[in-house]
Design a protein around this motif. Structure first.
Motif, PDB file in Angstrom:
ATOM      1  N   ASN A   1       0.862  -1.175   0.000  1.00 25.11           N
ATOM      2  CA  ASN A   1       0.000   0.000   0.000  1.00 25.11           C
ATOM      3  C   ASN A   1       0.904   1.232   0.000  1.00 25.11           C
ATOM      4  OD1 ASN A   1      -1.641   2.206   0.628  1.00 25.11           O
ATOM      5  ND2 ASN A   1      -3.023   1.001   1.907  1.00 25.11           N
TER       6      ASN A   1
ATOM      7  N   ARG B   1      -6.307  -2.143   4.246  1.00 23.49           N
ATOM      8  CA  ARG B   1      -7.475  -2.057   3.358  1.00 23.49           C
ATOM      9  C   ARG B   1      -8.711  -1.472   4.055  1.00 23.49           C
ATOM     10  NH1 ARG B   1      -6.792  -4.771  -1.292  1.00 23.49           N
ATOM     11  NH2 ARG B   1      -4.958  -6.111  -1.425  1.00 23.49           N
ATOM     12  N   LEU B   2      -9.564  -0.873   3.252  1.00 28.36           N
ATOM     13  CA  LEU B   2     -10.898  -0.513   3.709  1.00 28.36           C
ATOM     14  C   LEU B   2     -11.857  -1.671   3.523  1.00 28.36           C
ATOM     15  CD1 LEU B   2     -11.308   3.152   2.400  1.00 28.36           C
ATOM     16  CD2 LEU B   2     -10.799   2.398   4.733  1.00 28.36           C
ATOM     17  N   ASP B   3     -11.679  -2.410   2.442  1.00 27.39           N
ATOM     18  CA  ASP B   3     -12.414  -3.639   2.183  1.00 27.39           C
ATOM     19  C   ASP B   3     -11.561  -4.497   1.266  1.00 27.39           C
ATOM     20  OD1 ASP B   3     -12.938  -2.842  -0.590  1.00 27.39           O
ATOM     21  OD2 ASP B   3     -14.517  -1.547   0.205  1.00 27.39           O
ATOM     22  N   ARG B   4     -12.082  -5.612   0.847  1.00 30.41           N
ATOM     23  CA  ARG B   4     -11.311  -6.565   0.063  1.00 30.41           C
ATOM     24  C   ARG B   4     -10.708  -5.937  -1.201  1.00 30.41           C
ATOM     25  NH1 ARG B   4     -11.418 -12.183  -0.408  1.00 30.41           N
ATOM     26  NH2 ARG B   4     -13.136 -12.283   1.075  1.00 30.41           N
ATOM     27  N   ASP B   5     -11.422  -4.985  -1.776  1.00 28.59           N
ATOM     28  CA  ASP B   5     -11.005  -4.427  -3.063  1.00 28.59           C
ATOM     29  C   ASP B   5     -10.416  -3.021  -2.982  1.00 28.59           C
ATOM     30  OD1 ASP B   5     -12.015  -6.724  -4.445  1.00 28.59           O
ATOM     31  OD2 ASP B   5     -14.043  -5.903  -4.193  1.00 28.59           O
ATOM     32  N   THR B   6     -10.375  -2.439  -1.798  1.00 32.96           N
ATOM     33  CA  THR B   6      -9.987  -1.036  -1.677  1.00 32.96           C
ATOM     34  C   THR B   6      -8.882  -0.847  -0.650  1.00 32.96           C
ATOM     35  OG1 THR B   6     -12.321  -0.474  -2.081  1.00 32.96           O
ATOM     36  CG2 THR B   6     -10.854   1.307  -1.359  1.00 32.96           C
ATOM     37  N   LEU B   7      -7.749  -0.310  -1.085  1.00 33.05           N
ATOM     38  CA  LEU B   7      -6.675   0.014  -0.157  1.00 33.05           C
ATOM     39  C   LEU B   7      -7.061   1.239   0.669  1.00 33.05           C
ATOM     40  CD1 LEU B   7      -3.515  -0.399  -2.428  1.00 33.05           C
ATOM     41  CD2 LEU B   7      -4.281  -1.960  -0.624  1.00 33.05           C
ATOM     42  N   ALA B   8      -6.671   1.250   1.925  1.00 34.68           N
ATOM     43  CA  ALA B   8      -6.884   2.437   2.759  1.00 34.68           C
ATOM     44  C   ALA B   8      -5.973   3.551   2.270  1.00 34.68           C
ATOM     45  CB  ALA B   8      -6.597   2.119   4.214  1.00 34.68           C
ATOM     46  N   PRO B   9      -6.512   4.735   2.002  1.00 33.75           N
ATOM     47  CA  PRO B   9      -5.686   5.810   1.463  1.00 33.75           C
ATOM     48  C   PRO B   9      -4.783   6.487   2.484  1.00 33.75           C
ATOM     49  CG  PRO B   9      -7.948   6.547   1.707  1.00 33.75           C
ATOM     50  CD  PRO B   9      -7.938   5.081   2.027  1.00 33.75           C
TER      51      PRO B   9
END
Length: 278
Positions: free
Chosen positions: A21, A233-241
């Motif tokens: 990330n 991650r925020l969810d399986r498909d989204t990296l935490a910014p």
């Protein structure tokens, strides 16, 4: 519940890298910037590791010193907690930064399995780390990876090796260690309340379990930990910014459960730490 909830942000850790990330802060400058944003989002404790230039873990006291200086300048009043974890060094090297006198330092009081190795915390090393923290007036945060660690921390509190009000963190979701289990979580709370009734507690959920543990902690009256060290991650498909976004997610849960987010002043009062001027 009206008790303020302390949000700890674990900004970097020893494992996640830029390739996992890009938001993971590696350099001291990046760590200070990331922490400042998380502080403004509601975090009152920063749990900090340092890294080498190649992103590998480090225990270099000079890096910790530069990080502490930057955090004190840009996040005045925030509780600074250094990691003495075993991935960053071996033996007493793990406690080389305690003499810098951060507000807090993590302390694992027993051993357990990790994904690919044993996390070794032999009694003589635990006692040495605890003595260093007493000498330099650094408050331990007990990292409990197992029920026995809560009992050991309570024993060390009774005999004076860990003086004062305990702060116990349940770590759940590490592979080969304690899984995320609601009955176990509730029993952890019950055990802390029975053995050390004046203690404060929080919990950290690893990976996909971070939000679950945030919810359980906040709804049960404890404190909570979030950050890119534990979950990228925020969810399986989204990296935490950013770390700040993960802190905001925990703060939103506080609003849901009608708990105020602790200010740094309130966090210091709850944990019995000196109220430093901002």
């Amino acid at each position: 519940m009206s008790k303020p909830c302390i949000i700890c942000v674990a900004i970097t850790g020893s494992l996640p890298k830029k390739e996992n990330n890009p938001a993971v802060p590696i350099t001291v400058t990046e760590q200070v910037e990331s922490t400042q944003a998380a502080f403004e989002a509601g975090a009152s404790i920063v749990h900090a590791h340092v890294r080498n230039d190649d992103e590998t873990p480090s225990s270099d006291p000079e890096k910790f010193a530069r990080l502490k200086e930057g955090l004190e300048k840009h996040c005045p009043g925030m509780i600074i907690q250094f990691s003495t974890g075993g991935r960053s060094g071996a033996g007493k090297e793990r406690g080389g930064m305690i003499a810098l006198q951060p507000d807090m330092a993590s302390l694992s009081v027993g051993s357990n399995n990790f994904p690919t190795r044993v996390y070794e915390n032999p009694p003589d090393l635990v006692d040495w780390l605890a003595s260093e923290m007493r000498t330099h007036h650094v408050k331990p945060e007990i990292e409990a990876f197992d029920l026995s660690h809560i009992h050991q921390a309570a024993a060390m509190n009774r005999d004076g090796r860990i003086p004062g009000k305990l702060y116990v963190q349940f770590v759940m979701g590490v592979k080969n260690a304690m899984p995320v289990d609601r009955d176990v979580f509730d029993y952890y709370i019950k055990t802390v309340e029975r053995l050390v009734p004046d203690a404060e507690w929080c919990a950290a959920g690893i990976g996909q379990h971070q939000f679950t543990l945030n919810d359980w902690c906040i709804s049960s009256g404890g404190h909570t930990r979030t950050g890119l060290e534990d979950n990228i991650r925020l969810d399986r498909d989204t990296l935490a910014p950013s770390n700040a976004v993960l802190v905001k997610r925990a703060a939103d849960l506080c609003e849901k459960y009608e708990r105020p987010v602790a200010t740094w002043q309130q966090a210091r009062e709850i944990l019995g730490l000196p109220l430093k001027a901002a």
